[in-house]
Design a protein around this motif. Structure first.
Motif, PDB file in Angstrom:
ATOM      1  N   ARG A 104      37.531  42.557 110.456  1.00  0.00           N
ATOM      2  CA  ARG A 104      37.231  42.565 109.716  1.00  0.00           C
ATOM      3  C   ARG A 104      37.600  40.855 109.431  1.00  0.00           C
ATOM      4  O   ARG A 104      38.658  40.623 109.386  1.00  0.00           O
ATOM      5  CB  ARG A 104      36.512  43.132 108.529  1.00  0.00           C
ATOM      6  N   ASN A 117      41.858  49.278 118.624  1.00  0.00           N
ATOM      7  CA  ASN A 117      41.465  48.343 119.731  1.00  0.00           C
ATOM      8  C   ASN A 117      42.093  47.479 120.758  1.00  0.00           C
ATOM      9  O   ASN A 117      41.903  46.549 119.685  1.00  0.00           O
ATOM     10  CB  ASN A 117      39.869  48.445 119.077  1.00  0.00           C
ATOM     11  N   ASP A 165      37.676  54.087 125.684  1.00  0.00           N
ATOM     12  CA  ASP A 165      37.035  53.712 125.018  1.00  0.00           C
ATOM     13  C   ASP A 165      35.293  53.841 125.292  1.00  0.00           C
ATOM     14  O   ASP A 165      35.417  53.578 126.401  1.00  0.00           O
ATOM     15  CB  ASP A 165      37.182  52.325 124.003  1.00  0.00           C
ATOM     16  N   LYS A 167      27.751  56.106 121.994  1.00  0.00           N
ATOM     17  CA  LYS A 167      27.105  55.939 121.063  1.00  0.00           C
ATOM     18  C   LYS A 167      25.653  56.144 121.494  1.00  0.00           C
ATOM     19  O   LYS A 167      24.890  57.847 121.703  1.00  0.00           O
ATOM     20  CB  LYS A 167      27.214  55.894 119.445  1.00  0.00           C
ATOM     21  N   GLU A 202      25.422  60.287 113.585  1.00  0.00           N
ATOM     22  CA  GLU A 202      25.222  59.477 112.170  1.00  0.00           C
ATOM     23  C   GLU A 202      23.714  60.720 111.176  1.00  0.00           C
ATOM     24  O   GLU A 202      23.651  61.004 110.307  1.00  0.00           O
ATOM     25  CB  GLU A 202      24.021  58.923 112.003  1.00  0.00           C
ATOM     26  N   PHE A 230      28.531  57.094 110.688  1.00  0.00           N
ATOM     27  CA  PHE A 230      28.803  57.221 109.393  1.00  0.00           C
ATOM     28  C   PHE A 230      28.221  58.609 108.965  1.00  0.00           C
ATOM     29  O   PHE A 230      28.137  58.891 107.755  1.00  0.00           O
ATOM     30  CB  PHE A 230      27.185  56.495 110.118  1.00  0.00           C
TER      31      PHE A 230
HETATM   32  P1  C2E Z   1      34.350  50.671 119.051  1.00  0.00           P
HETATM   33  O1  C2E Z   1      35.445  50.303 119.570  1.00  0.00           O
HETATM   34  O2  C2E Z   1      33.471  51.512 120.154  1.00  0.00           O
HETATM   35  O3  C2E Z   1      34.551  51.103 117.305  1.00  0.00           O
HETATM   36  C1  C2E Z   1      32.893  51.526 116.873  1.00  0.00           C
HETATM   37  C2  C2E Z   1      32.003  50.732 116.524  1.00  0.00           C
HETATM   38  O4  C2E Z   1      31.354  51.314 116.321  1.00  0.00           O
HETATM   39  C3  C2E Z   1      32.313  50.517 115.702  1.00  0.00           C
HETATM   40  O5  C2E Z   1      31.363  48.377 114.762  1.00  0.00           O
HETATM   41  C4  C2E Z   1      31.569  51.661 114.556  1.00  0.00           C
HETATM   42  O6  C2E Z   1      31.510  50.279 113.021  1.00  0.00           O
HETATM   43  C5  C2E Z   1      30.586  51.499 114.701  1.00  0.00           C
HETATM   44  N1  C2E Z   1      29.922  52.985 114.441  1.00  0.00           N
HETATM   45  C6  C2E Z   1      31.086  53.366 114.424  1.00  0.00           C
HETATM   46  N2  C2E Z   1      30.451  54.948 113.484  1.00  0.00           N
HETATM   47  C7  C2E Z   1      28.767  54.572 113.491  1.00  0.00           C
HETATM   48  C8  C2E Z   1      27.883  54.831 114.081  1.00  0.00           C
HETATM   49  O7  C2E Z   1      27.227  56.104 112.904  1.00  0.00           O
HETATM   50  N3  C2E Z   1      26.701  54.445 114.037  1.00  0.00           N
HETATM   51  C9  C2E Z   1      26.900  53.156 114.828  1.00  0.00           C
HETATM   52  N4  C2E Z   1      25.235  52.249 114.894  1.00  0.00           N
HETATM   53  N5  C2E Z   1      28.416  52.552 114.371  1.00  0.00           N
HETATM   54  C10 C2E Z   1      29.096  53.112 114.178  1.00  0.00           C
HETATM   55  P2  C2E Z   1      32.221  47.700 114.987  1.00  0.00           P
HETATM   56  O8  C2E Z   1      33.113  47.465 113.778  1.00  0.00           O
HETATM   57  O9  C2E Z   1      31.030  46.717 114.380  1.00  0.00           O
HETATM   58  O10 C2E Z   1      33.546  47.012 115.899  1.00  0.00           O
HETATM   59  C11 C2E Z   1      32.149  46.730 116.999  1.00  0.00           C
HETATM   60  C12 C2E Z   1      33.347  46.394 118.384  1.00  0.00           C
HETATM   61  O11 C2E Z   1      34.094  45.605 118.311  1.00  0.00           O
HETATM   62  C13 C2E Z   1      33.882  47.699 118.857  1.00  0.00           C
HETATM   63  O12 C2E Z   1      33.731  48.810 118.827  1.00  0.00           O
HETATM   64  C14 C2E Z   1      35.772  47.384 119.275  1.00  0.00           C
HETATM   65  O13 C2E Z   1      35.007  47.286 121.191  1.00  0.00           O
HETATM   66  C15 C2E Z   1      35.496  45.625 119.201  1.00  0.00           C
HETATM   67  N6  C2E Z   1      36.977  45.819 118.130  1.00  0.00           N
HETATM   68  C16 C2E Z   1      36.420  46.227 116.316  1.00  0.00           C
HETATM   69  N7  C2E Z   1      38.039  46.357 115.899  1.00  0.00           N
HETATM   70  C17 C2E Z   1      38.644  45.338 117.462  1.00  0.00           C
HETATM   71  C18 C2E Z   1      39.320  45.081 117.071  1.00  0.00           C
HETATM   72  O14 C2E Z   1      40.829  44.193 116.278  1.00  0.00           O
HETATM   73  N8  C2E Z   1      39.946  44.614 118.723  1.00  0.00           N
HETATM   74  C19 C2E Z   1      39.528  44.320 120.103  1.00  0.00           C
HETATM   75  N9  C2E Z   1      40.055  44.238 121.066  1.00  0.00           N
HETATM   76  N10 C2E Z   1      38.070  45.333 119.382  1.00  0.00           N
HETATM   77  C20 C2E Z   1      37.703  45.224 118.545  1.00  0.00           C
END
Ligand code: C2E
Ligand code: MG
Ligand code: MG
Ligand code: MG
Length: 287
Positions: A63, A113, A175, A199, A235, A254
């Motif tokens: 974040r 990740n 992933d 998802k 969800e 969620f």
């Molecule tokens: P990801 O690794 O597939 O992470 C899961 C994403 O799905 C996260 O979005 C999470 O908040 C979201 N999510 C979880 N439960 C639900 C649900 O029930 N419904 C929906 N619609 N979404 C859900 P987030 O946090 O926005 O992260 C998006 C992507 O950004 C991640 O997908 C990952 O690919 C990348 N990311 C996030 N943090 C890091 C990091 O520290 N390093 C790297 N390299 N990539 C990151």
């Protein structure tokens, strides 16, 4: 304003391009500063046992609350950092912070990740080994989440790095399974501990019987390869129940919990251990 003036398609396109370019540039320069301040944080989202609802692990999610840009989504930030080369610095910060979280949590595994750009770095496994020693955490508590991007066009290097980090004791999860091209061959070629089904597979679940059959097949495929099967983006209660019936091991979404600050994980865990003991059904998060 660009959109108001948008009678001419080309002009709108140019303006949007320009807007995108300049936000890209400001994200870059703001990120450079953010890496030295405390604007970046990790939130942690629980992953639960499909059968009992108990906390299994958490996933660290980046974040960024920038004073100038506001909240910047990792989905926007990461690709820009990958292109500018800032990803290595950023990703090392994520690793260090995630390792500290493992230390704090005690015995809850943390999923991190890893950008393909970082994972492909020739010293990735060596540096990771040093970090594990410095942080003094049990390697099996670190779950690395990699995507197909790691595997594409760097087959041999990726294979070697996966083997090295698994030899250290870390777990490796594929992933976003099912969003890319040749996922099936990757599952066969790479030694993994688990897969996270994207998802997007949940979209038609329960509505079209084909979607349920596909999910069932993917779960069985993972199991036949000896993988732990995680489904992300759960969800609703009925999705959770259906996925339990389809034999998924671990659920994330969620319905159970949104990403939270590290300090809240202990309370979540307490609640969910108690629930698992008192009822046989899935412990959903009352939010
Ligand atoms: P990801 O690794 O597939 O992470 C899961 C994403 O799905 C996260 O979005 C999470 O908040 C979201 N999510 C979880 N439960 C639900 C649900 O029930 N419904 C929906 N619609 N979404 C859900 P987030 O946090 O926005 O992260 C998006 C992507 O950004 C991640 O997908 C990952 O690919 C990348 N990311 C996030 N943090 C890091 C990091 O520290 N390093 C790297 N390299 N990539 C990151
Ligand atoms: Mg992930
Ligand atoms: Mg994912
Ligand atoms: Mg994703």
């Amino acid at each position: 304003e660009a959109k108001a003036a948008g009678v001419n398609g080309y002009r709108v396109f140019d303006d949007l391009m320009e807007e995108r370019m300049s936000s890209r540039v400001s994200i870059r320069s703001e990120l450079a500063r953010a890496l030295d301040t405390d604007e970046l944080t990790l939130n942690y989202q629980p992953l639960v046992c499909a059968k009992t609802g108990e906390l299994i692990s958490v996933e660290a999610l980046l974040r960024w609350n920038s004073p100038r840009l506001g909240q910047v989504s990792p989905a926007v930030l990461i690709p820009i950092a990958e292109e500018s080369g800032q990803i290595i610095h950023l990703s090392n910060w994520v690793l260090d912070t995630g390792l500290a979280a493992i230390k704090t949590l005690g015995d809850v595994p943390v999923g991190i990740n890893i950008s393909p750009v970082h994972f492909r770095h020739s010293q990735f496994a060596t540096i990771l080994a040093e970090k594990l020693i410095a942080a003094n955490v049990r390697p099996e508590l670190l779950h690395l989440e990699i995507t197909e991007g790691v595997l594409i066009s760097h087959m041999e290097g990726a294979k070697k790095t996966i083997a090295q980090v698994r030899k250290l004791g870390c777990k490796v999860y594929l992933d976003d399974f099912g969003t890319g091209y040749s996922s099936l061959s990757y599952l066969q070629d790479f030694e993994l501990d688990g897969m996270k089904i994207d998802k997007s597979f949940l979209r038609d679940l329960g509505e079209r019987s084909q979607a349920t059959q596909i999910m069932r097949s993917v779960v069985d495929l993972g199991h036949s390869l000896g993988l732990k099967v995680v489904v992300e983006g759960v969800e609703s209660e009925w999705q959770a129940r259906l996925l339990q019936l389809l034999n998924c091991d671990i659920l994330q979404g969620f319905h159970f919990a949104t990403p939270m600050v590290l300090a809240d994980i202990a309370a979540f865990r307490k609640l969910h251990t108690a629930k698992a003991e008192t009822s046989a059904d899935l412990g959903s998060a009352e939010r």
